[in-house]
Design a protein around this motif. Sequence first.
Motif, PDB file in Angstrom:
ATOM      1  N   LEU A   1      -0.532   5.786   2.466  1.00 49.40           N
ATOM      2  CA  LEU A   1      -1.787   5.890   3.466  1.00 49.40           C
ATOM      3  C   LEU A   1      -1.264   5.385   5.055  1.00 49.40           C
ATOM      4  O   LEU A   1      -1.694   5.816   5.763  1.00 49.40           O
ATOM      5  N   ALA A   2      -0.473   4.263   4.863  1.00 47.07           N
ATOM      6  CA  ALA A   2       0.104   3.764   5.958  1.00 47.07           C
ATOM      7  C   ALA A   2       1.150   4.649   6.639  1.00 47.07           C
ATOM      8  O   ALA A   2       1.044   4.759   7.918  1.00 47.07           O
ATOM      9  N   GLU A   3       1.914   5.409   5.891  1.00 46.02           N
ATOM     10  CA  GLU A   3       2.866   6.295   6.470  1.00 46.02           C
ATOM     11  C   GLU A   3       1.990   7.317   7.168  1.00 46.02           C
ATOM     12  O   GLU A   3       2.492   7.979   8.355  1.00 46.02           O
ATOM     13  N   LEU A   4       0.776   7.855   6.619  1.00 45.01           N
ATOM     14  CA  LEU A   4      -0.083   8.882   7.201  1.00 45.01           C
ATOM     15  C   LEU A   4      -0.435   8.315   8.496  1.00 45.01           C
ATOM     16  O   LEU A   4      -0.490   9.077   9.513  1.00 45.01           O
ATOM     17  N   MET A   5      -1.056   7.357   8.485  1.00 42.27           N
ATOM     18  CA  MET A   5      -1.644   6.459   9.761  1.00 42.27           C
ATOM     19  C   MET A   5      -0.397   6.283  10.800  1.00 42.27           C
ATOM     20  O   MET A   5      -0.973   6.714  11.957  1.00 42.27           O
TER      21      MET A   5
ATOM     22  N   LYS B   1      10.163   0.771  23.841  1.00 44.96           N
ATOM     23  CA  LYS B   1       9.654   1.492  22.366  1.00 44.96           C
ATOM     24  C   LYS B   1       8.183   0.609  22.023  1.00 44.96           C
ATOM     25  O   LYS B   1       7.909  -0.257  22.333  1.00 44.96           O
ATOM     26  N   VAL B   2       7.630   1.625  21.494  1.00 41.40           N
ATOM     27  CA  VAL B   2       6.169   1.113  20.759  1.00 41.40           C
ATOM     28  C   VAL B   2       6.574   1.322  19.308  1.00 41.40           C
ATOM     29  O   VAL B   2       6.340   2.781  18.900  1.00 41.40           O
ATOM     30  N   ILE B   3       6.644   0.216  18.588  1.00 43.95           N
ATOM     31  CA  ILE B   3       6.912   0.358  17.176  1.00 43.95           C
ATOM     32  C   ILE B   3       5.481   0.346  16.337  1.00 43.95           C
ATOM     33  O   ILE B   3       4.621  -0.305  16.483  1.00 43.95           O
ATOM     34  N   ALA B   4       5.709   1.547  15.517  1.00 42.54           N
ATOM     35  CA  ALA B   4       4.476   1.455  14.670  1.00 42.54           C
ATOM     36  C   ALA B   4       5.051   1.342  13.248  1.00 42.54           C
ATOM     37  O   ALA B   4       5.947   1.767  12.591  1.00 42.54           O
ATOM     38  N   THR B   5       4.386   0.046  12.742  1.00 44.05           N
ATOM     39  CA  THR B   5       5.154  -0.188  11.312  1.00 44.05           C
ATOM     40  C   THR B   5       3.806  -0.454  10.153  1.00 44.05           C
ATOM     41  O   THR B   5       2.870  -0.453  10.428  1.00 44.05           O
ATOM     42  N   SER B   6       4.166  -0.132   8.708  1.00 46.07           N
ATOM     43  CA  SER B   6       3.430  -0.442   7.713  1.00 46.07           C
ATOM     44  C   SER B   6       3.145  -1.774   7.184  1.00 46.07           C
ATOM     45  O   SER B   6       2.622  -2.293   6.439  1.00 46.07           O
ATOM     46  N   ASP B   7       4.041  -2.857   7.974  1.00 47.63           N
ATOM     47  CA  ASP B   7       4.151  -4.267   7.762  1.00 47.63           C
ATOM     48  C   ASP B   7       4.466  -5.056   8.613  1.00 47.63           C
ATOM     49  O   ASP B   7       5.626  -4.941   9.098  1.00 47.63           O
ATOM     50  N   PRO B   8       3.430  -5.548   9.568  1.00 46.32           N
ATOM     51  CA  PRO B   8       2.121  -5.872   9.288  1.00 46.32           C
ATOM     52  C   PRO B   8       1.226  -4.755   9.253  1.00 46.32           C
ATOM     53  O   PRO B   8       1.480  -3.669   9.920  1.00 46.32           O
ATOM     54  N   TYR B   9      -0.055  -5.122   8.832  1.00 47.11           N
ATOM     55  CA  TYR B   9      -0.968  -3.843   8.668  1.00 47.11           C
ATOM     56  C   TYR B   9      -2.159  -4.384   8.856  1.00 47.11           C
ATOM     57  O   TYR B   9      -2.453  -5.752   8.836  1.00 47.11           O
ATOM     58  N   CYS B  10      -3.286  -3.832   9.214  1.00 43.95           N
ATOM     59  CA  CYS B  10      -4.562  -4.121   9.015  1.00 43.95           C
ATOM     60  C   CYS B  10      -5.641  -3.394   8.093  1.00 43.95           C
ATOM     61  O   CYS B  10      -5.373  -1.960   7.942  1.00 43.95           O
TER      62      CYS B  10
ATOM     63  N   ALA C   1       0.068  -0.304  11.170  1.00 43.27           N
ATOM     64  CA  ALA C   1      -1.087   0.600  10.464  1.00 43.27           C
ATOM     65  C   ALA C   1      -2.295   0.109   9.995  1.00 43.27           C
ATOM     66  O   ALA C   1      -2.547  -1.154   9.474  1.00 43.27           O
ATOM     67  N   ASP C   2      -3.480   0.804  10.352  1.00 40.49           N
ATOM     68  CA  ASP C   2      -4.816   0.732  10.180  1.00 40.49           C
ATOM     69  C   ASP C   2      -5.363   1.368   8.783  1.00 40.49           C
ATOM     70  O   ASP C   2      -5.324   2.678   8.699  1.00 40.49           O
ATOM     71  N   ILE C   3      -5.302   0.682   7.753  1.00 41.45           N
ATOM     72  CA  ILE C   3      -5.776   1.230   6.427  1.00 41.45           C
ATOM     73  C   ILE C   3      -7.043   1.558   6.293  1.00 41.45           C
ATOM     74  O   ILE C   3      -7.890   0.363   6.356  1.00 41.45           O
ATOM     75  N   PRO C   4      -7.521   2.682   6.073  1.00 44.91           N
ATOM     76  CA  PRO C   4      -9.116   3.112   6.353  1.00 44.91           C
ATOM     77  C   PRO C   4      -9.746   2.374   4.775  1.00 44.91           C
ATOM     78  O   PRO C   4      -8.839   2.192   3.887  1.00 44.91           O
TER      79      PRO C   4
ATOM     80  N   LEU D   1      -5.230  -3.877  -1.897  1.00 51.32           N
ATOM     81  CA  LEU D   1      -4.177  -4.816  -1.251  1.00 51.32           C
ATOM     82  C   LEU D   1      -2.931  -4.876  -2.460  1.00 51.32           C
ATOM     83  O   LEU D   1      -1.838  -5.369  -2.064  1.00 51.32           O
ATOM     84  N   THR D   2      -3.366  -4.812  -3.582  1.00 52.26           N
ATOM     85  CA  THR D   2      -2.379  -4.652  -4.905  1.00 52.26           C
ATOM     86  C   THR D   2      -1.760  -3.332  -5.129  1.00 52.26           C
ATOM     87  O   THR D   2      -1.047  -3.156  -5.993  1.00 52.26           O
ATOM     88  N   CYS D   3      -2.543  -2.588  -4.750  1.00 55.28           N
ATOM     89  CA  CYS D   3      -1.915  -0.958  -4.916  1.00 55.28           C
ATOM     90  C   CYS D   3      -1.102  -0.688  -3.852  1.00 55.28           C
ATOM     91  O   CYS D   3      -1.470   0.146  -2.813  1.00 55.28           O
ATOM     92  N   ASP D   4       0.298  -1.090  -4.082  1.00 58.03           N
ATOM     93  CA  ASP D   4       1.082  -1.073  -2.888  1.00 58.03           C
ATOM     94  C   ASP D   4       1.425   0.409  -2.681  1.00 58.03           C
ATOM     95  O   ASP D   4       1.814   0.773  -1.518  1.00 58.03           O
ATOM     96  N   ASN D   5       1.844   1.134  -3.747  1.00 53.62           N
ATOM     97  CA  ASN D   5       2.204   2.435  -3.701  1.00 53.62           C
ATOM     98  C   ASN D   5       1.318   3.354  -2.741  1.00 53.62           C
ATOM     99  O   ASN D   5       1.541   4.000  -1.772  1.00 53.62           O
ATOM    100  N   MET D   6      -0.119   3.198  -3.194  1.00 53.75           N
ATOM    101  CA  MET D   6      -1.256   4.066  -2.256  1.00 53.75           C
ATOM    102  C   MET D   6      -1.213   3.531  -0.752  1.00 53.75           C
ATOM    103  O   MET D   6      -1.526   4.425   0.116  1.00 53.75           O
ATOM    104  N   ARG D   7      -1.322   2.261  -0.778  1.00 58.59           N
ATOM    105  CA  ARG D   7      -1.296   1.933   0.693  1.00 58.59           C
ATOM    106  C   ARG D   7      -0.173   2.029   1.574  1.00 58.59           C
ATOM    107  O   ARG D   7      -0.093   2.491   2.618  1.00 58.59           O
ATOM    108  N   THR D   8       0.938   2.256   0.752  1.00 58.19           N
ATOM    109  CA  THR D   8       2.186   2.785   1.675  1.00 58.19           C
ATOM    110  C   THR D   8       2.147   3.882   1.903  1.00 58.19           C
ATOM    111  O   THR D   8       2.487   4.478   3.329  1.00 58.19           O
TER     112      THR D   8
END
Length: 288
Positions: free
Chosen positions: A143-147, A194-203, A120-123, A134-141
């Motif tokens: 946002l990653a789900e949306l991406m 399959k093309v896997i989209a994942t929140s971890d790893p991310y960029c 996932a590409d985190i804006p 990087l420490t705001c795990d809840n918000m990053r998660t």
Amino acid sequence: MMNEMKIDVVLLTKNSVSRNAPGVFEESLESIMRNVPVNQLIVVDGFSKDGTLDLIHQFFSNVKVIRTRALRGKAREIGIKHVKTSHFMFVDDDVILCKDWFNKAFQYFNNSSVGAVWGADIPWSPRLEKDTILTCDNMRTHLAELMISNFKIRGGTHDILIRTDIVKDMKIPRGLHLFEDNYIKQYIENKGFKVIATSDPYCIHKRKCEADQWDIDTGVQMAYLRMKYGRQRKTFYYMAKNFLRSFPKTFLIWRLSKDYIPANKQLLMYYYMFLGYLKARFGLNLKR
């Protein structure tokens, strides 16, 4: 894992030092060096004149440079032709890979049906401190789900690991300089993988947003390319739904960064894409 194998990395560049925000390209190169076991860095360069190639050689010794004026889709195809390893990565010049990116992604290939893994590409907003996101795990998660949801429709090559044999003979349409990432995703899936989209790893995506330069004509061009090459459905319902999906994404960007400007630009991009679709599909006389 990084001591057991190496992979080629394909990087598209064109004045990447000056085109990105100061220091972003250097940070991107460093993240590749630290988190990917690079066999060879394959640089497909659009005749950079700002020291882009010099900076690359400061980080990597095994570099293959192909200079071309090809559009982005064909440039990716050229890069693939020079890959020698069983797997390879596309990494964009404005993304920062997370720690242990390769080790986290490669484990998915234990399943033989997996053809590619995208993180996932985190804006990013310049006003947001790096440590905070990087420490705001809840918000990053969230946002990653949306991406990830966006990736399933749009595709993406920000940070993607691919099995080479699947795409080695792929021919990307020469005129496809946008949405080539979606073309690649569909190509892999059409081959039964399959093309896997994942929140971890991310960029972290430190894109220099240019949405304020968008207008109806730009939207028409994008809509035309998407319809011509089958990159999207041609129904009004689908495009309206895609536009509405931009609102939660815009809100999350604002909530994360507290920065109105990148959030507003994100909404403008989808707005003009939607208007461009209406004009391209129905011939409506729309103005900016």
